[in-house]
Design an enzyme around this catalytic site. Structure first.
Site, PDB file in Angstrom:
ATOM      1  N   ASP A 186       0.670  -1.449  -0.161  1.00 37.34           N
ATOM      2  CA  ASP A 186       0.266   0.481   0.154  1.00 37.34           C
ATOM      3  C   ASP A 186       0.870   1.309   0.195  1.00 37.34           C
ATOM      4  O   ASP A 186       0.623   2.020  -0.260  1.00 37.34           O
ATOM      5  CB  ASP A 186      -1.260   0.052   0.987  1.00 37.34           C
ATOM      6  CG  ASP A 186      -2.087   1.217   0.666  1.00 37.34           C
ATOM      7  OD1 ASP A 186      -3.252   0.704   0.119  1.00 37.34           O
ATOM      8  OD2 ASP A 186      -2.189   1.785   1.866  1.00 37.34           O
TER       9      ASP A 186
ATOM     10  N   CYS B 164     -11.213   4.500  -3.776  1.00 41.07           N
ATOM     11  CA  CYS B 164     -10.105   3.661  -2.564  1.00 41.07           C
ATOM     12  C   CYS B 164     -10.271   5.064  -1.692  1.00 41.07           C
ATOM     13  O   CYS B 164     -10.835   4.715  -0.585  1.00 41.07           O
ATOM     14  CB  CYS B 164      -8.809   4.397  -2.920  1.00 41.07           C
ATOM     15  SG  CYS B 164      -7.329   4.313  -2.022  1.00 41.07           S
TER      16      CYS B 164
ATOM     17  N   TYR C 128     -12.064   3.546   1.575  1.00 45.61           N
ATOM     18  CA  TYR C 128     -12.000   3.640   2.756  1.00 45.61           C
ATOM     19  C   TYR C 128     -12.505   4.675   4.261  1.00 45.61           C
ATOM     20  O   TYR C 128     -12.043   4.025   4.925  1.00 45.61           O
ATOM     21  CB  TYR C 128     -10.224   4.102   2.793  1.00 45.61           C
ATOM     22  CG  TYR C 128      -9.181   2.786   2.255  1.00 45.61           C
ATOM     23  CD1 TYR C 128      -7.773   2.825   3.890  1.00 45.61           C
ATOM     24  CD2 TYR C 128      -9.262   2.025   1.236  1.00 45.61           C
ATOM     25  CE1 TYR C 128      -6.818   1.623   2.961  1.00 45.61           C
ATOM     26  CE2 TYR C 128      -8.388   1.255   1.251  1.00 45.61           C
ATOM     27  CZ  TYR C 128      -7.685   1.328   1.899  1.00 45.61           C
ATOM     28  OH  TYR C 128      -6.400  -0.090   1.313  1.00 45.61           O
TER      29      TYR C 128
ATOM     30  N   TYR D  17      -8.969   6.090   9.714  1.00 46.55           N
ATOM     31  CA  TYR D  17      -9.641   6.174   8.493  1.00 46.55           C
ATOM     32  C   TYR D  17     -11.058   6.029   9.207  1.00 46.55           C
ATOM     33  O   TYR D  17     -11.794   6.634   8.293  1.00 46.55           O
ATOM     34  CB  TYR D  17      -9.806   4.612   7.586  1.00 46.55           C
ATOM     35  CG  TYR D  17      -8.521   4.565   6.996  1.00 46.55           C
ATOM     36  CD1 TYR D  17      -7.659   5.681   5.862  1.00 46.55           C
ATOM     37  CD2 TYR D  17      -7.588   3.998   7.548  1.00 46.55           C
ATOM     38  CE1 TYR D  17      -6.974   5.177   5.184  1.00 46.55           C
ATOM     39  CE2 TYR D  17      -6.409   3.475   6.830  1.00 46.55           C
ATOM     40  CZ  TYR D  17      -5.681   4.311   5.833  1.00 46.55           C
ATOM     41  OH  TYR D  17      -4.828   4.478   4.852  1.00 46.55           O
TER      42      TYR D  17
ATOM     43  N   GLU E 187      -9.711  -3.531  -6.362  1.00 49.67           N
ATOM     44  CA  GLU E 187     -10.017  -2.974  -4.876  1.00 49.67           C
ATOM     45  C   GLU E 187      -9.839  -4.182  -4.092  1.00 49.67           C
ATOM     46  O   GLU E 187      -8.909  -4.810  -2.986  1.00 49.67           O
ATOM     47  CB  GLU E 187     -10.880  -1.376  -4.138  1.00 49.67           C
ATOM     48  CG  GLU E 187      -9.973  -0.499  -4.205  1.00 49.67           C
ATOM     49  CD  GLU E 187      -9.175   0.102  -3.369  1.00 49.67           C
ATOM     50  OE1 GLU E 187      -8.986  -0.580  -2.631  1.00 49.67           O
ATOM     51  OE2 GLU E 187      -8.144   1.083  -3.278  1.00 49.67           O
TER      52      GLU E 187
END
Length: 232
Positions: A51, A142, A146, A169, A217
């Site tokens: 990531d 994304c 998230y 997040y 994803e």
């Protein structure tokens, strides 16, 4: 489906159009493992390293969005997102890996996995070959996914060694980014396609772009999860 997290009208339409693929991404076994703490540490560290590579290319894509912007507001938000990725999220990855004995040099030397390569280059290709809207549709899963995952795990997760990741997040700063990006998407789509954008033929093509990125994803989570048993 999980209730809409409230990141804007266009996102809600794209999310609904993605159907089961969205649930496969946001409720993936990797995500469940983060929430209940069952995710193997090796899988998490492999994911973090990949990531970190992903975020570098993702920042490049947001820089491309700044170049393709048509208003100062669009440019400012895209540029702010580049800074947030470079100084915020990537910093989290560096700190978490350092605690596990993976120093910054080793992190930067990480070889990009095929699933990572496929996803990042897909997003960049959307920007190189398309316009601002094409790029936003590829970027949205994304950023906003998230946010949705973090918010849900922040409410539901119990004791887990991945609480710092979740809190990042679920936190106010990241959730504000999601609301800003959702507003950016709404404004950009309406500016270019008009207030009745949902009925415009191009709306379906943008939803397909979003769907493909959503599937990539989920593939990214697959990559992370597969690393656990091998590395254990």
């Amino acid at each position: 489906m999980t209730p809409d997290p409230g990141y804007g009208r266009v996102f809600a339409l794209w999310r609904a159009a993605a159907g089961p693929a969205w649930e496969s991404y946001t409720r993936h076994a990797f995500v469940a493992g983060l929430g209940d703490g069952s995710l193997p540490r090796a899988a998490f560290l492999h994911y973090l390293r990949q990531d970190h590579v992903f975020l570098f290319h993702f920042a490049r894509a947001w820089a491309l969005a700044a170049a393709k912007a048509e208003t100062l507001g669009e440019m400012r938000l895209a540029a702010a997102t580049v800074a947030g990725l470079a100084e915020g999220e990537m910093g989290l990855h560096v700190a978490l890996c350092a605690r596990e004995g993976i120093d910054k040099a080793a992190l930067l030397a990480t070889e990009e996995a095929p699933a990572n390569l496929a996803y990042t280059r897909y997003v960049l290709e959307a920007g190189y070959s398309g316009d601002f809207l094409e790029l936003l549709a590829a970027l949205a899963p994304c950023v906003l996914g998230y946010g949705e995952i973090g918010a849900r795990l922040g409410r539901e997760a119990g004791a887990t060694p991945y609480r710092e990741w979740i809190d990042t997040y679920a936190g106010g700063a990241y959730q504000a980014i999601c609301r800003d990006v959702g507003a950016l998407i709404d404004g950009a789509v309406e500016r270019r396609l008009g207030p009745g954008f949902a009925a415009v033929p191009r709306a379906g093509r943008l939803a397909e772009r979003f769907l493909t990125a959503t599937r990539l994803e989920a593939g990214f989570w697959d990559m992370g999860l597969a690393a656990g048993p091998r590395a254990a």
